[in-house]
Motif scaffolding. Structure first.
Motif, PDB file in Angstrom:
ATOM      1  N   SER A 281       0.832  -1.217   0.000  1.00 43.18           N
ATOM      2  CA  SER A 281       0.000   0.000   0.000  1.00 43.18           C
ATOM      3  C   SER A 281       0.864   1.264   0.000  1.00 43.18           C
ATOM      4  CB  SER A 281      -0.977  -0.001   1.175  1.00 43.18           C
ATOM      5  OG  SER A 281      -0.285   0.078   2.388  1.00 43.18           O
ATOM      6  N   ASP A 282       2.077   1.186   0.561  1.00 44.71           N
ATOM      7  CA  ASP A 282       2.989   2.345   0.485  1.00 44.71           C
ATOM      8  C   ASP A 282       3.376   2.623  -0.968  1.00 44.71           C
ATOM      9  OD1 ASP A 282       3.088   2.594   3.300  1.00 44.71           O
ATOM     10  OD2 ASP A 282       4.695   1.104   3.417  1.00 44.71           O
ATOM     11  N   VAL A 283       3.584   1.543  -1.721  1.00 46.66           N
ATOM     12  CA  VAL A 283       3.930   1.708  -3.139  1.00 46.66           C
ATOM     13  C   VAL A 283       2.757   2.367  -3.869  1.00 46.66           C
ATOM     14  CG1 VAL A 283       4.450   0.490  -5.285  1.00 46.66           C
ATOM     15  CG2 VAL A 283       5.546  -0.214  -3.151  1.00 46.66           C
ATOM     16  N   CYS A 284       1.541   1.887  -3.593  1.00 50.81           N
ATOM     17  CA  CYS A 284       0.345   2.482  -4.213  1.00 50.81           C
ATOM     18  C   CYS A 284       0.291   3.972  -3.911  1.00 50.81           C
ATOM     19  CB  CYS A 284      -0.920   1.813  -3.692  1.00 50.81           C
ATOM     20  SG  CYS A 284      -1.079   0.103  -4.198  1.00 50.81           S
ATOM     21  N   ASP A 285       0.514   4.324  -2.633  1.00 48.22           N
ATOM     22  CA  ASP A 285       0.503   5.744  -2.217  1.00 48.22           C
ATOM     23  C   ASP A 285       1.506   6.549  -3.013  1.00 48.22           C
ATOM     24  OD1 ASP A 285      -1.430   5.625  -0.377  1.00 48.22           O
ATOM     25  OD2 ASP A 285      -0.105   5.578   1.383  1.00 48.22           O
ATOM     26  N   LYS A 286       2.630   5.935  -3.275  1.00 40.74           N
ATOM     27  CA  LYS A 286       3.691   6.657  -3.957  1.00 40.74           C
ATOM     28  C   LYS A 286       3.343   6.880  -5.426  1.00 40.74           C
ATOM     29  CE  LYS A 286       8.455   7.367  -4.011  1.00 40.74           C
ATOM     30  NZ  LYS A 286       9.497   7.493  -3.026  1.00 40.74           N
ATOM     31  N   ILE A 287       2.660   5.916  -6.019  1.00 36.81           N
ATOM     32  CA  ILE A 287       2.309   6.039  -7.433  1.00 36.81           C
ATOM     33  C   ILE A 287       1.270   7.147  -7.626  1.00 36.81           C
ATOM     34  CG2 ILE A 287       1.286   4.849  -9.416  1.00 36.81           C
ATOM     35  CD1 ILE A 287       2.510   2.249  -8.226  1.00 36.81           C
ATOM     36  N   HIS A 288       0.253   7.092  -6.804  1.00 37.56           N
ATOM     37  CA  HIS A 288      -0.770   8.137  -6.883  1.00 37.56           C
ATOM     38  C   HIS A 288      -1.621   8.109  -5.627  1.00 37.56           C
ATOM     39  CE1 HIS A 288      -4.291  10.403  -8.143  1.00 37.56           C
ATOM     40  NE2 HIS A 288      -3.540  10.908  -9.104  1.00 37.56           N
ATOM     41  N   ARG A 289      -2.016   9.277  -5.205  1.00 37.75           N
ATOM     42  CA  ARG A 289      -2.802   9.417  -3.978  1.00 37.75           C
ATOM     43  C   ARG A 289      -4.044   8.530  -3.949  1.00 37.75           C
ATOM     44  NH1 ARG A 289      -3.395  15.428  -2.470  1.00 37.75           N
ATOM     45  NH2 ARG A 289      -3.836  15.589  -4.685  1.00 37.75           N
ATOM     46  N   ASN A 290      -4.700   8.403  -5.120  1.00 30.92           N
ATOM     47  CA  ASN A 290      -5.960   7.652  -5.158  1.00 30.92           C
ATOM     48  C   ASN A 290      -5.810   6.213  -5.644  1.00 30.92           C
ATOM     49  OD1 ASN A 290      -7.527   9.787  -4.226  1.00 30.92           O
ATOM     50  ND2 ASN A 290      -7.546  10.703  -6.265  1.00 30.92           N
ATOM     51  N   PHE A 291      -4.596   5.825  -5.903  1.00 28.80           N
ATOM     52  CA  PHE A 291      -4.331   4.519  -6.505  1.00 28.80           C
ATOM     53  C   PHE A 291      -4.881   3.380  -5.651  1.00 28.80           C
ATOM     54  CE2 PHE A 291      -1.706   1.063  -8.130  1.00 28.80           C
ATOM     55  CZ  PHE A 291      -1.636   1.363  -9.477  1.00 28.80           C
ATOM     56  N   ILE A 292      -4.739   3.539  -4.348  1.00 25.06           N
ATOM     57  CA  ILE A 292      -5.094   2.483  -3.405  1.00 25.06           C
ATOM     58  C   ILE A 292      -6.558   2.050  -3.523  1.00 25.06           C
ATOM     59  CG2 ILE A 292      -5.649   4.040  -1.477  1.00 25.06           C
ATOM     60  CD1 ILE A 292      -3.433   1.084  -0.959  1.00 25.06           C
TER      61      ILE A 292
END
Ligand SMILES: Nc1nc2c(ncn2[C@@H]2O[C@H](COP(=O)(O)OP(=O)(O)O)[C@@H](O)[C@H]2O)c(=O)[nH]1
Ligand SMILES: [Mg+2]
Length: 329
Positions: A281-292
């Protein structure tokens, strides 16, 4: 990759005073030191920034950010006003400077080669706002209950008495529950730190500046004063700056994650720079705020999984050089 944590600001509390700098890059590093030790000069030599340098005190009145690149990581460096003894109690810009430090990933303790004893002042002031440098958080677990009194379970030898541990719990308003101690030789200070809930354990690196003013022999003798754990530099004469960059990179303890589109090839050119211990989930956060929000599951190849292409959830902890495919809704 512009949003997410990059949207966070380095808070200073209250009004906008020039200390509210947007966090940017893969990590942020702050320069903490007394006035005139060369912090602004160092920011300029590490990064693309241009911070004002002067030979009188308190030149820098705000937080000045710069960006440095190292082994593919983008590292934000913040130049701050110098702190003085009493900073934590509000002297100078002390409180605001120290609150910016709380948001950093790494603190550079910048020292003048002739003023090494000032490291004690820096550590004391940081300590007073709850920042412990180069200590990890002690392995202590507190489980509160509604009744039954207090019990203390020690899984390692400790020097502190059980009755003192219980007393410290009571002082912190815990009258029922279980304290589990896994930290060898836990001290009362460490236990108080854990219970106060305000303590931050941050990495720091001692940087000794202005070594152009001394000879090699002098630098050798520094080891006996400060110990071996420091980086000698001259910010002004650009001595040892590349080595310092590497030392900063190593201290930040990054790992690299390679993204692979579903059915495609992994991108080995541009890894994602993450902190060790990060989860998906940290990776998702890094890709884009809403990615998660759109995350379904992921596939991982590498050291963090039992077999290649293993399907995992967003709490899966990644390892250095893992390849990751994220499947979205
Ligand atoms: N000799 C020498 N002087 C330096 C060095 N770094 C900074 N200075 C000088 O020290 C003074 C204070 O520098 P500055 O960067 O403004 O310090 P700050 O207050 O910590 O930001 C200036 O006169 C700088 O030119 C260095 O590596 N060697
Ligand atoms: Mg300055």
């Amino acid at each position: 990759m512009e949003e997410n944590r990059h949207g966070r600001t380095v808070a200073s509390g209250g009004e906008n005073t020039g200390f509210d700098v947007r966090k940017a890059g893969d990590a942020s590093v702050v320069l903490i030191g007394l006035p005139s030790v060369g912090k602004s000069t160092l920011l300029n030599s590490l990064t693309n920034a241009n911070s004002e340098v002067a030979s009188y005190h308190f030149t820098t009145l705000t937080a000045i950010p710069g960006m440095m690149e190292c082994f593919g990581a983008k590292i934000q460096v913040l130049d701050l006003p110098g702190i003085v003894e009493g900073a934590a109690k509000g002297r100078g810009f002390g409180k605001r400077v120290l609150s910016v430090a709380r948001n950093a990933d790494l603190i550079l303790l910048v020292l003048d080669v002739f003023q090494l004893k000032h490291v004690k002042i820096l550590e004391k002031e940081l300590g007073e706002v709850g920042i412990r440098t180069n200590q990890r958080s002690p392995e202590v677990l507190v489980e509160k209950t509604h009744a039954g009194g207090l019990s203390v379970q020690t899984q390692v030898p400790i020097k502190m008495s059980i009755s003192l541990a219980k007393e410290i719990l009571r002082i912190h308003g815990i009258h029922n529950g279980r304290l589990i101690i896994r930290e060898p030789n836990l001290t009362d200070e460490q236990l108080i730190d854990v219970l106060s809930g305000n303590t931050l354990y941050l990495q720091s690196l001692k940087v000794i500046n202005k070594i152009d003013l001394v000879d090699k022999r002098f630098i050798k003798d520094l080891v006996s004063t400060v110990g071996g754990d420091f980086v000698p530099i001259s910010a002004d004469k650009n001595m040892n700056i590349e080595f310092l960059k590497g030392a900063i990179y190593r201290k930040l303890d990054f790992i690299r994650i390679f993204l692979k589109p579903r059915g495609g090839e992994a991108d080995y050119e541009e890894p994602l720079i993450m902190k060790r211990g990060c989860i998906i989930s940290d990776v998702c956060d890094k890709i884009h705020r809403n990615f998660i929000k759109d995350f379904r599951y992921a596939y991982v190849w590498g050291k963090s999984v039992k077999f290649d292409g293993q399907k995992v959830g967003m709490d899966h902890k990644l390892a250095d050089n893992d390849v990751l495919t994220i499947v979205k809704r």
